[in-house]
Write an enzyme that holds these catalytic residues in place. Structure first.
Site, PDB file in Angstrom:
ATOM      1  N   GLY A 206      97.008  -1.090 -21.863  1.00 43.40           N
ATOM      2  CA  GLY A 206      97.870  -1.431 -20.742  1.00 43.40           C
ATOM      3  C   GLY A 206      99.344  -1.608 -21.077  1.00 43.40           C
ATOM      4  O   GLY A 206     100.205  -1.337 -20.247  1.00 43.40           O
TER       5      GLY A 206
ATOM      6  N   ASP B 158     100.391  -6.198 -20.712  1.00 42.56           N
ATOM      7  CA  ASP B 158     100.855  -5.685 -19.426  1.00 42.56           C
ATOM      8  C   ASP B 158     100.925  -6.774 -18.374  1.00 42.56           C
ATOM      9  O   ASP B 158     101.898  -6.876 -17.638  1.00 42.56           O
ATOM     10  CB  ASP B 158      99.965  -4.507 -18.954  1.00 42.56           C
ATOM     11  CG  ASP B 158      98.474  -4.830 -18.969  1.00 42.56           C
ATOM     12  OD1 ASP B 158      98.093  -5.942 -19.378  1.00 42.56           O
ATOM     13  OD2 ASP B 158      97.679  -3.961 -18.576  1.00 42.56           O
TER      14      ASP B 158
ATOM     15  N   ASP C  97      96.764 -12.383 -16.080  1.00 41.41           N
ATOM     16  CA  ASP C  97      95.916 -12.554 -14.900  1.00 41.41           C
ATOM     17  C   ASP C  97      95.089 -13.827 -15.087  1.00 41.41           C
ATOM     18  O   ASP C  97      95.589 -14.918 -14.838  1.00 41.41           O
ATOM     19  CB  ASP C  97      95.067 -11.286 -14.718  1.00 41.41           C
ATOM     20  CG  ASP C  97      94.184 -11.332 -13.484  1.00 41.41           C
ATOM     21  OD1 ASP C  97      94.496 -12.105 -12.562  1.00 41.41           O
ATOM     22  OD2 ASP C  97      93.180 -10.605 -13.428  1.00 41.41           O
TER      23      ASP C  97
ATOM     24  N   LYS D 116     100.736 -12.850 -12.743  1.00 40.68           N
ATOM     25  CA  LYS D 116     100.214 -13.151 -11.406  1.00 40.68           C
ATOM     26  C   LYS D 116     100.334 -14.646 -11.135  1.00 40.68           C
ATOM     27  O   LYS D 116      99.970 -15.456 -11.987  1.00 40.68           O
ATOM     28  CB  LYS D 116      98.745 -12.737 -11.289  1.00 40.68           C
ATOM     29  CG  LYS D 116      98.554 -11.256 -11.121  1.00 40.68           C
ATOM     30  CD  LYS D 116      97.124 -10.895 -10.773  1.00 40.68           C
ATOM     31  CE  LYS D 116      96.937  -9.395 -10.847  1.00 40.68           C
ATOM     32  NZ  LYS D 116      95.532  -8.974 -10.649  1.00 40.68           N
TER      33      LYS D 116
ATOM     34  N   PHE E 270      95.853  -6.577  -6.844  1.00 44.95           N
ATOM     35  CA  PHE E 270      95.560  -5.622  -7.910  1.00 44.95           C
ATOM     36  C   PHE E 270      96.615  -4.521  -7.928  1.00 44.95           C
ATOM     37  O   PHE E 270      96.797  -3.812  -6.944  1.00 44.95           O
ATOM     38  CB  PHE E 270      94.161  -5.023  -7.755  1.00 44.95           C
ATOM     39  CG  PHE E 270      93.708  -4.359  -9.015  1.00 44.95           C
ATOM     40  CD1 PHE E 270      93.215  -5.117 -10.076  1.00 44.95           C
ATOM     41  CD2 PHE E 270      93.821  -2.996  -9.177  1.00 44.95           C
ATOM     42  CE1 PHE E 270      92.839  -4.520 -11.269  1.00 44.95           C
ATOM     43  CE2 PHE E 270      93.444  -2.379 -10.373  1.00 44.95           C
ATOM     44  CZ  PHE E 270      92.943  -3.149 -11.406  1.00 44.95           C
ATOM     45  N   VAL E 271      97.309  -4.407  -9.062  1.00 46.90           N
ATOM     46  CA  VAL E 271      98.419  -3.456  -9.165  1.00 46.90           C
ATOM     47  C   VAL E 271      98.124  -2.394 -10.222  1.00 46.90           C
ATOM     48  O   VAL E 271      97.342  -2.629 -11.149  1.00 46.90           O
ATOM     49  CB  VAL E 271      99.747  -4.173  -9.505  1.00 46.90           C
ATOM     50  CG1 VAL E 271     100.157  -5.110  -8.385  1.00 46.90           C
ATOM     51  CG2 VAL E 271      99.644  -4.926 -10.826  1.00 46.90           C
TER      52      VAL E 271
ATOM     53  N   ASP F  91      96.036   0.304 -15.176  1.00 46.22           N
ATOM     54  CA  ASP F  91      95.074   1.270 -14.640  1.00 46.22           C
ATOM     55  C   ASP F  91      94.114   0.633 -13.639  1.00 46.22           C
ATOM     56  O   ASP F  91      93.953  -0.580 -13.574  1.00 46.22           O
ATOM     57  CB  ASP F  91      94.229   1.848 -15.781  1.00 46.22           C
ATOM     58  CG  ASP F  91      93.191   0.844 -16.284  1.00 46.22           C
ATOM     59  OD1 ASP F  91      93.598  -0.269 -16.683  1.00 46.22           O
ATOM     60  OD2 ASP F  91      91.985   1.148 -16.236  1.00 46.22           O
TER      61      ASP F  91
ATOM     62  N   ARG G 130      97.788   5.095 -14.984  1.00 44.85           N
ATOM     63  CA  ARG G 130      98.642   4.543 -16.052  1.00 44.85           C
ATOM     64  C   ARG G 130      99.972   5.282 -16.119  1.00 44.85           C
ATOM     65  O   ARG G 130     100.985   4.719 -16.502  1.00 44.85           O
ATOM     66  CB  ARG G 130      97.948   4.664 -17.415  1.00 44.85           C
ATOM     67  CG  ARG G 130      96.729   3.769 -17.579  1.00 44.85           C
ATOM     68  CD  ARG G 130      96.365   3.672 -19.059  1.00 44.85           C
ATOM     69  NE  ARG G 130      95.010   3.163 -19.275  1.00 44.85           N
ATOM     70  CZ  ARG G 130      94.698   1.876 -19.316  1.00 44.85           C
ATOM     71  NH1 ARG G 130      95.625   0.960 -19.134  1.00 44.85           N
ATOM     72  NH2 ARG G 130      93.464   1.480 -19.531  1.00 44.85           N
TER      73      ARG G 130
END
Ligand code: IMP
Ligand code: MG
Length: 180
Positions: A43, A99, A102, A130, A151-152, A158, A164
Site C-alpha cells: 500500500g 498508506d 485504520d 481515518k 473505504f478509499v 487497493d 493501486r
C-alpha cells in the site's frame, strides 16, 4: 477505473503539495541522525517513492510485507509477517511508512517488533488517517491527510488488489464492494 469512484478526495497535485510539506518536516526532524525508513508493502509503495525523493538525507530503506485484510474492506484482526528476517535497525532511528491508519493493528504490531530489535526510536508516518476509534492505542507522528471512516482507493491503496495505480485518492462506490 476512475468511474468506480463515488468522489475524489485528493487529486495528484494536492497529494504532491502535501508531500512537500511532510518531507520538509521529516527532513528537519532527522537531520544529522541515522534514519531507516521501513515501508509497508504494497500500500505505501507509491507514497514512499514520491515522499523519499523529497527528503535529501542519507537515509536507508527497508520494506516489510504484512497481511491483515485478506481481500475485504474490514481488517481480519490478525497481522501476519511475510518474511523471516526483520530489517536490522539496531542503533538507528526508524520511521515506519504506511498508506493508511485504520484499525491501527498493522502499524502497532510493526512498531512493537522494531522497538524490540534495538532501534533508537520508532515513529510512524501515514499518508491517510481515518477519524475513528482504533483497536490498538496507536497514533501517527506524521499524517498526510485526515479522512472520514470510508473505504478509499488509489495512489497505492487497493480494493482486492485493484486501483493501486489511480493517481488520485477517492471513495469507492458502494456498489463496487462485494458484501463479505
Ligand atoms: P489497519 O486496520 O490500521 O491495520 O490497516 C491495515 C491495512 O488495511 C492498511 O495498511 C491498508 O492497506 C488497508 N486499509 C485500511 N483501510 C483502507 C481503505 O480505506 N482502503 C484501502 N485499504 C485500506
Ligand atoms: Mg490492501
Amino acid at each position: 477505473m476512475q468511474e468506480d469512484l463515488d468522489r475524489i478526495l485528493f487529486d495528484e497535485a494536492t497529494i504532491l503539495r502535501r508531500l512537500d510539506e511532510l518531507a520538509r518536516d521529516i527532513t528537519a526532524e532527522y537531520e544529522g541522525r541515522d534514519l531507516t525508513i521501513v515501508a509497508i508493502l504494497n500500500g505505501s509503495l507509491i507514497f514512499m517513492a514520491d515522499l523519499l525523493r523529497r527528503i535529501p538525507l542519507p537515509l536507508q530503506l527497508d520494506c516489510l510485507r504484512v497481511a491483515s485484510y485478506h481481500g475485504g474492506t474490514k481488517t481480519s484482526g490478525e497481522v501476519i509477517f511475510q518474511q523471516a528476517a526483520l530489517p536490522d535497525v539496531a542503533g538507528r532511528h526508524v520511521l515506519i511508512l504506511d498508506d493508511i491508519l485504520d484499525s491501527g493493528l498493522t502499524v502497532a504490531a510493526i512498531a512493537e517488533k522494531l522497538k524490540s530489535t534495538g532501534a533508537l526510536s520508532v515513529k510512524i508516518c501515514v499518508l491517510l488517517r481515518k477519524r475513528k476509534s482504533r483497536l490498538r492505542p496507536i497514533e501517527a507522528d506524521h499524517v498526510g491527510f485526515n479522512i472520514g471512516d470510508e473505504f478509499v482507493v488509489g495512489y497505492g491503496l487497493d480494493y482486492q488488489e485493484r486501483y493501486r495505480n489511480l493517481p488520485c485518492i477517492g471513495v469507492l462506490r458502494k456498489e463496487k464492494i462485494v458484501p463479505a
